[in-house]
Write a protein that holds these residues in place. Structure first.
Motif, PDB file in Angstrom:
ATOM      1  N   ALA A   1       0.701 -31.132  -8.701  1.00  0.00           N
ATOM      2  CA  ALA A   1       0.948 -30.449  -9.890  1.00  0.00           C
ATOM      3  C   ALA A   1      -0.535 -29.665 -10.580  1.00  0.00           C
ATOM      4  O   ALA A   1       0.876 -28.351 -10.597  1.00  0.00           O
TER       5      ALA A   1
ATOM      6  N   ASP B   1      -0.493 -26.625  -8.705  1.00  0.00           N
ATOM      7  CA  ASP B   1       0.714 -25.448  -7.318  1.00  0.00           C
ATOM      8  C   ASP B   1       1.718 -25.182  -8.276  1.00  0.00           C
ATOM      9  O   ASP B   1       1.643 -25.269  -7.904  1.00  0.00           O
ATOM     10  N   THR B   2       2.034 -26.496  -8.128  1.00  0.00           N
ATOM     11  CA  THR B   2       3.370 -27.030  -8.028  1.00  0.00           C
ATOM     12  C   THR B   2       4.285 -26.353  -9.452  1.00  0.00           C
ATOM     13  O   THR B   2       4.712 -25.390  -9.599  1.00  0.00           O
ATOM     14  N   ILE B   3       3.249 -26.223 -10.555  1.00  0.00           N
ATOM     15  CA  ILE B   3       3.373 -26.266 -12.043  1.00  0.00           C
ATOM     16  C   ILE B   3       3.300 -24.831 -12.232  1.00  0.00           C
ATOM     17  O   ILE B   3       3.699 -23.438 -12.590  1.00  0.00           O
TER      18      ILE B   3
ATOM     19  N   LYS C   1       6.586 -22.963 -10.467  1.00  0.00           N
ATOM     20  CA  LYS C   1       7.813 -22.776 -11.104  1.00  0.00           C
ATOM     21  C   LYS C   1       7.797 -23.157 -12.603  1.00  0.00           C
ATOM     22  O   LYS C   1       8.490 -23.456 -13.301  1.00  0.00           O
TER      23      LYS C   1
ATOM     24  N   PHE D   1       6.309 -26.233 -15.605  1.00  0.00           N
ATOM     25  CA  PHE D   1       5.868 -27.604 -16.539  1.00  0.00           C
ATOM     26  C   PHE D   1       7.848 -28.303 -15.692  1.00  0.00           C
ATOM     27  O   PHE D   1       7.656 -28.368 -15.425  1.00  0.00           O
TER      28      PHE D   1
ATOM     29  N   THR E   1       9.793 -28.828 -12.870  1.00  0.00           N
ATOM     30  CA  THR E   1       8.867 -29.462 -11.035  1.00  0.00           C
ATOM     31  C   THR E   1       9.178 -31.084 -12.012  1.00  0.00           C
ATOM     32  O   THR E   1       8.915 -31.524 -12.681  1.00  0.00           O
ATOM     33  N   SER E   2       9.755 -31.284 -10.967  1.00  0.00           N
ATOM     34  CA  SER E   2      10.326 -32.508 -11.396  1.00  0.00           C
ATOM     35  C   SER E   2       9.341 -34.144 -10.125  1.00  0.00           C
ATOM     36  O   SER E   2       8.488 -33.365  -9.567  1.00  0.00           O
TER      37      SER E   2
ATOM     38  N   GLU F   1       9.213 -34.433  -6.849  1.00  0.00           N
ATOM     39  CA  GLU F   1       9.087 -32.772  -5.571  1.00  0.00           C
ATOM     40  C   GLU F   1       7.178 -33.154  -5.519  1.00  0.00           C
ATOM     41  O   GLU F   1       6.263 -32.909  -4.809  1.00  0.00           O
ATOM     42  N   LEU F   2       6.605 -33.674  -7.226  1.00  0.00           N
ATOM     43  CA  LEU F   2       5.559 -33.878  -6.985  1.00  0.00           C
ATOM     44  C   LEU F   2       5.227 -35.055  -5.997  1.00  0.00           C
ATOM     45  O   LEU F   2       3.959 -34.579  -5.280  1.00  0.00           O
TER      46      LEU F   2
ATOM     47  N   LYS G   1       6.387 -38.510 -17.126  1.00  0.00           N
ATOM     48  CA  LYS G   1       5.297 -36.723 -16.423  1.00  0.00           C
ATOM     49  C   LYS G   1       4.558 -36.485 -17.614  1.00  0.00           C
ATOM     50  O   LYS G   1       3.751 -35.403 -17.165  1.00  0.00           O
TER      51      LYS G   1
END
Length: 213
Positions: A22, A24-26, A29, A31, A34-35, A38-39, A57
């Motif tokens: 979370a 890195d991805t959030i 991209k 919040f 970010t699905s 994907e997480l 989520k």
């Protein structure tokens, strides 16, 4: 906030792997984009495992903000800017340190909680409050040094150590927004230079003259 390095999925408990994914991805991209799927993919866990650890989520968002606060607190506690015996020099060293970690890609150095709170402040009070605790909690770590610097230099006026500590975070978070808007880390570093000048102007005195010489 600092920029923890990019991470590959690690062995260990699934909850921690999801939280690291979370972070890195959030930041990359946002919040909303970010699905959960994907997480799970990034963390190399099943969707069932996700919902074992997080009810939703949003629940993950709260936990990610708290995990960010925990890890960044340790990061800054061990940073070198605490070394000086002079309180104002420690504050200026903090600003210099913040500038020094603005490197790499935008998602690597920008702030997770700053990113999330801009998106969800009106729709998810729980995430907003968790982000606020992180941001204001970090600002509070500067208050003792600012208060000591004000006392040592007999500074008084219509502002306090608390308000200046919060202002430093206003500049830092705003610097991240400008860097994203201009797609340039240099814009964030430029803001750190202005923050340094602003603090020197507020306090004046020998330290300012020394910096200019």
């Amino acid at each position: 906030m600092p920029r923890p390095p990019k991470r590959e999925p690690e062995r260990g408990d699934a909850r921690t792997r999801l939280l690291k994914a979370a972070l890195d991805t959030i930041r990359l991209k946002g919040f909303a984009a970010t699905s959960v799927d994907e997480l799970c993919q990034v963390a190399a866990v099943t969707k069932g495992s996700f919902f074992h650890h997080f009810k939703s989520k949003d629940d993950l968002g709260v936990a990610a903000a708290e995990y960010w606060a925990e890890t960044t607190t340790a990061f800054f506690a061990g940073a070198p800017y605490h070394a000086s015996e002079d309180a104002l020099e420690r504050v200026l060293a903090y600003v210099a340190f913040r500038k020094s970690i603005i490197t790499g890609e935008l998602a690597e150095f920008t702030c997770l909680v700053g990113t999330m709170v801009q998106e969800v402040y009106a729709t998810s009070p729980a995430i907003r409050d968790a982000c606020a605790a992180s941001i204001f909690g970090h600002a509070a770590t500067l208050e003792a040094d600012l208060r000591a610097a004000m006392k040592a230099r007999r500074i008084s006026g219509g502002w306090t150590a608390e308000s200046l500590a919060r202002h430093t975070q206003t500049v830092i978070q705003g610097a991240f927004v400008l860097a994203k808007a201009g797609n340039s880390p240099a814009l964030a570093r430029e803001s750190m230079d202005h923050l340094d000048r602003y603090i020197r102007l507020l306090f004046g005195g020998p330290l300012q003259e020394k910096a200019q010489s």
